[in-house]
Design a protein around this motif. Structure first.
Motif, PDB file in Angstrom:
ATOM      1  N   GLU A  52       0.862  -1.102  -0.135  1.00 16.61           N
ATOM      2  CA  GLU A  52      -0.082   0.011   0.022  1.00 16.61           C
ATOM      3  C   GLU A  52       0.918   1.338   0.038  1.00 16.61           C
ATOM      4  N   PRO A  53       1.990   1.209   0.937  1.00 15.83           N
ATOM      5  CA  PRO A  53       2.751   2.724   0.698  1.00 15.83           C
ATOM      6  C   PRO A  53       3.496   2.717  -0.624  1.00 15.83           C
ATOM      7  N   CYS A  54       3.691   1.542  -1.262  1.00 20.16           N
ATOM      8  CA  CYS A  54       4.315   1.652  -2.724  1.00 20.16           C
ATOM      9  C   CYS A  54       3.394   2.516  -3.656  1.00 20.16           C
ATOM     10  N   PHE A  55       2.001   1.812  -3.418  1.00 15.54           N
ATOM     11  CA  PHE A  55       1.037   2.374  -4.227  1.00 15.54           C
ATOM     12  C   PHE A  55       0.731   3.993  -4.085  1.00 15.54           C
ATOM     13  N   GLU A  56       0.792   4.275  -2.741  1.00 17.57           N
ATOM     14  CA  GLU A  56       0.566   5.717  -2.361  1.00 17.57           C
ATOM     15  C   GLU A  56       1.808   6.377  -3.201  1.00 17.57           C
ATOM     16  N   SER A  57       3.054   6.173  -3.188  1.00 17.35           N
ATOM     17  CA  SER A  57       3.998   6.455  -3.762  1.00 17.35           C
ATOM     18  C   SER A  57       3.824   6.861  -5.117  1.00 17.35           C
ATOM     19  N   ILE A  58       3.118   5.712  -5.700  1.00 26.07           N
ATOM     20  CA  ILE A  58       2.843   5.951  -7.214  1.00 26.07           C
ATOM     21  C   ILE A  58       1.845   7.198  -7.502  1.00 26.07           C
ATOM     22  N   ARG A  59       0.862   6.880  -6.446  1.00 32.83           N
ATOM     23  CA  ARG A  59      -0.043   8.192  -6.759  1.00 32.83           C
ATOM     24  C   ARG A  59       0.717   9.664  -6.669  1.00 32.83           C
ATOM     25  N   ILE A  60       1.330   9.681  -5.619  1.00 29.95           N
ATOM     26  CA  ILE A  60       2.079  10.835  -5.376  1.00 29.95           C
ATOM     27  C   ILE A  60       2.973  11.377  -6.724  1.00 29.95           C
ATOM     28  N   TRP A  61       3.702  10.297  -7.109  1.00 28.00           N
ATOM     29  CA  TRP A  61       4.377  10.473  -8.415  1.00 28.00           C
ATOM     30  C   TRP A  61       3.491  11.071  -9.661  1.00 28.00           C
ATOM     31  N   GLN A  62       2.503  10.463  -9.620  1.00 23.38           N
ATOM     32  CA  GLN A  62       1.446  10.709 -10.641  1.00 23.38           C
ATOM     33  C   GLN A  62       0.860  12.358 -10.261  1.00 23.38           C
ATOM     34  N   ASP A  63       0.596  12.589  -9.284  1.00 23.56           N
ATOM     35  CA  ASP A  63       0.086  13.794  -8.669  1.00 23.56           C
ATOM     36  C   ASP A  63       0.998  14.812  -8.934  1.00 23.56           C
ATOM     37  N   SER A  65       3.489  14.874 -11.123  1.00 25.42           N
ATOM     38  CA  SER A  65       4.023  14.844 -12.639  1.00 25.42           C
ATOM     39  C   SER A  65       3.367  16.052 -13.606  1.00 25.42           C
ATOM     40  N   GLU A  66       4.018  16.984 -14.092  1.00 19.98           N
ATOM     41  CA  GLU A  66       3.521  18.046 -15.054  1.00 19.98           C
ATOM     42  C   GLU A  66       3.590  17.710 -16.510  1.00 19.98           C
ATOM     43  N   ASN A  67       3.014  17.637 -17.339  1.00 20.19           N
ATOM     44  CA  ASN A  67       3.159  17.376 -18.676  1.00 20.19           C
ATOM     45  C   ASN A  67       4.100  16.541 -18.976  1.00 20.19           C
ATOM     46  N   GLY A  68       4.439  15.489 -18.377  1.00 25.21           N
ATOM     47  CA  GLY A  68       5.472  14.461 -18.784  1.00 25.21           C
ATOM     48  C   GLY A  68       6.858  14.993 -18.290  1.00 25.21           C
ATOM     49  N   ALA A  69       6.944  15.865 -17.379  1.00 24.30           N
ATOM     50  CA  ALA A  69       8.261  16.377 -17.021  1.00 24.30           C
ATOM     51  C   ALA A  69       9.056  15.411 -16.794  1.00 24.30           C
ATOM     52  N   PHE A  70       8.905  14.124 -16.525  1.00 27.59           N
ATOM     53  CA  PHE A  70       9.732  12.908 -15.810  1.00 27.59           C
ATOM     54  C   PHE A  70       9.330  11.739 -16.316  1.00 27.59           C
ATOM     55  N   GLU A  71       8.659  11.857 -17.573  1.00 29.69           N
ATOM     56  CA  GLU A  71       8.196  10.484 -18.168  1.00 29.69           C
ATOM     57  C   GLU A  71       7.500   9.533 -17.220  1.00 29.69           C
ATOM     58  N   PHE A  72       6.844  10.316 -16.338  1.00 24.60           N
ATOM     59  CA  PHE A  72       5.877   9.213 -15.357  1.00 24.60           C
ATOM     60  C   PHE A  72       4.905   8.436 -16.488  1.00 24.60           C
ATOM     61  N   ALA A  73       4.866   6.877 -16.231  1.00 26.78           N
ATOM     62  CA  ALA A  73       3.840   6.556 -16.946  1.00 26.78           C
ATOM     63  C   ALA A  73       3.323   5.311 -16.176  1.00 26.78           C
ATOM     64  N   GLN A  74       2.118   4.948 -16.264  1.00 24.74           N
ATOM     65  CA  GLN A  74       1.620   3.845 -15.353  1.00 24.74           C
ATOM     66  C   GLN A  74       0.840   2.712 -16.520  1.00 24.74           C
ATOM     67  N   PRO A 132      14.523   8.770 -13.724  1.00 25.55           N
ATOM     68  CA  PRO A 132      15.007   9.418 -12.515  1.00 25.55           C
ATOM     69  C   PRO A 132      15.658  10.764 -12.762  1.00 25.55           C
ATOM     70  N   GLN A 133      16.557  10.830 -13.814  1.00 21.44           N
ATOM     71  CA  GLN A 133      17.239  12.064 -13.711  1.00 21.44           C
ATOM     72  C   GLN A 133      16.290  13.348 -14.041  1.00 21.44           C
ATOM     73  N   LYS A 134      15.253  12.984 -14.913  1.00 17.80           N
ATOM     74  CA  LYS A 134      14.399  14.161 -15.179  1.00 17.80           C
ATOM     75  C   LYS A 134      13.529  14.396 -13.992  1.00 17.80           C
ATOM     76  N   ALA A 135      13.346  13.256 -13.004  1.00 17.61           N
ATOM     77  CA  ALA A 135      12.412  13.700 -11.993  1.00 17.61           C
ATOM     78  C   ALA A 135      13.364  14.500 -10.820  1.00 17.61           C
ATOM     79  N   MET A 136      14.431  14.200 -10.891  1.00 14.81           N
ATOM     80  CA  MET A 136      15.532  15.100  -9.926  1.00 14.81           C
ATOM     81  C   MET A 136      15.442  16.442 -10.397  1.00 14.81           C
ATOM     82  N   ARG A 137      15.653  16.583 -11.639  1.00  8.42           N
ATOM     83  CA  ARG A 137      15.672  18.045 -12.278  1.00  8.42           C
ATOM     84  C   ARG A 137      14.546  18.657 -12.039  1.00  8.42           C
ATOM     85  N   PHE A 138      13.421  18.090 -12.015  1.00  7.20           N
ATOM     86  CA  PHE A 138      11.945  18.689 -11.549  1.00  7.20           C
ATOM     87  C   PHE A 138      11.821  19.152 -10.530  1.00  7.20           C
ATOM     88  N   LEU A 139      12.211  18.293  -9.371  1.00  4.13           N
ATOM     89  CA  LEU A 139      12.341  18.737  -8.077  1.00  4.13           C
ATOM     90  C   LEU A 139      13.110  19.808  -7.708  1.00  4.13           C
TER      91      LEU A 139
END
Ligand SMILES: Cc1cc2nc3c(=O)[nH]c(=O)nc-3n(C[C@H](O)[C@H](O)[C@H](O)COP(=O)(O)OP(=O)(O)OC[C@H]3O[C@@H](n4cnc5c(N)ncnc54)[C@H](O)[C@@H]3O)c2cc1C
Length: 323
Positions: A52-63, A65-74, A132-139
């Motif tokens: 459940e915590p893992c899926f909560e993390s996925i929901r947070i990444w999804q929330d 994620s802006e305009n594909g800034a870090f290639e989030f895909a489910q 990951p690298q794009k996610a870090m740059r986004f943050l």
């Protein structure tokens, strides 16, 4: 871990300064990661209560994620095996009842690019991945106060309400429980194959993923080696990664190598993360194979400690003895 904590704290209205000795982005373990958000596949490495915590993390990444800034895909992940490794799929399916058994026709529907090369597989529709690298740059882009400096949490604790210590492997000097687990990965450019989701190739030694990224790039990794001393990738690992890649699809033989790299995963003996507090220093470490999979919920836990609120992950880690 540090970037995500800073991001969540800042978003909640706290005034945050982030320090990293290696700059922004740092060339750290996170920068080397594969970016799989694969709770079911990782359940071999953690208790089921972590799903459940893992899926909560996925929901947070999804929330966030802006305009594909870090290639989030489910789009889920597809687990495949060569005939000699088919038993590994059956074993995996026993632990993951959510896995859908896929035959040749279903595999062709999900990944036509694989050209009917596999007859047996499992499909885990809820799994996700990011870059990951794009996610870090986004943050990083979203953080206001960043200072490139090597700091000792104890030395600065008097200047701040709270210090979040997320130094990864650097904490080993004072935390003898921490060990490093080496991971190596390969990035190639292959214009002749389209994959729409990560494929996990069942391999007798490693959980190997082939993750498609924008621009016909593919990440393959990662090895899992109990050796923290040598930071460079080994020839043997590079050969294993490359040969596994070519067995997935022959077009990879003509692909071009973009990068072969290695990182050291900060890990505790049970391979589970820890959050502890001593005075106003909150330490968060030991994310092992799950830096991206768990940092959002770990950061939420850090925020709860700062705001003196109850947190489900904290209860799971401390009161249920998963630490
Ligand atoms: C090859 C590989 C593949 C992986 N694949 C995945 C994956 O697919 N999915 C997943 O979820 N996880 C994956 N991981 C795991 C994940 O990368 C790690 O769990 C995660 O990176 C750990 O993050 P961290 O923030 O704790 O440590 P780090 O990323 O190492 O960050 C620690 C930071 O602290 C800084 N620092 C240290 N000391 C100081 C100091 N005194 N002052 C200031 N700054 C300091 C360092 O410069 C560094 O930037 C993978 C790891 C590897 C190596």
């Amino acid at each position: 871990m540090g970037l995500m904590s800073a991001y969540m704290l800042q978003k909640a209205g706290h005034n945050v300064t982030i320090f990293d000795a290696d700059g922004f982005p740092a060339n750290n373990a996170s920068f080397k990661a594969g970016g799989m958000l694969a709770p079911f596949a990782e359940i071999e490495h953690m208790p089921v209560t972590f799903l459940e915590p893992c899926f909560e993390s996925i929901r947070i990444w999804q929330d966030i994620s802006e305009n594909g800034a870090f290639e989030f895909a489910q789009r889920g992940s597809l687990l495949l095996a060569h005939p000699q490794d088919r038993h590994m799929l059956a074993r995996f399916a026993q632990h993951a009842p959510q896995a859908q058994i896929t035959d040749k026709a279903r595999i062709a529907e999900l990944e036509p690019g694989l050209n009917n090369r596999f007859s047996d597989g499992l499909y885990l529709p809820e799994e996700a991945h990011i870059h990951p690298q794009k996610a870090m740059r986004f943050l990083i882009q979203n953080l206001q106060h960043k200072i490139q400096q090597d700091i000792d949490p104890g030395h600065i604790s008097g200047h701040y309400d709270f210090v979040i210590d997320a130094r990864g492997m650097a904490s080993q000097k004072t935390d003898s429980d921490l060990r490093g687990v080496k991971g190596e990965l390969l990035i190639v450019h292959n214009p002749d194959l389209i994959l729409t989701r990560p494929v996990r190739l069942m391999h007798p030694r490693y959980a190997l993923y082939i993750v498609p990224r924008e621009g016909n790039l593919f990440m393959i990794g990662a090895t899992n080696i109990e050796a923290e001393g040598e930071p460079r990738p080994a020839v043997k690992s590079a050969m294993e990664l490359m040969s596994a890649l070519v067995t997935l699809h022959p077009s990879f033989a003509e692909a071009h190598i973009v990068e072969i790299t290695a990182g050291i995963r900060p890990s505790y003996p049970d391979n589970l993360p820890r959050i502890t507090q001593a005075g106003n220093i909150i330490s968060s470490n030991g994310l092992y194979r799950h830096g991206f999979l768990l940092s959002p919920v770990m950061a939420k836990c850090v925020l709860a400690l700062v705001e003196k609120k109850r947190n489900a992950l904290y209860i799971l880690l401390h009161e249920r003895g998963h630490r």
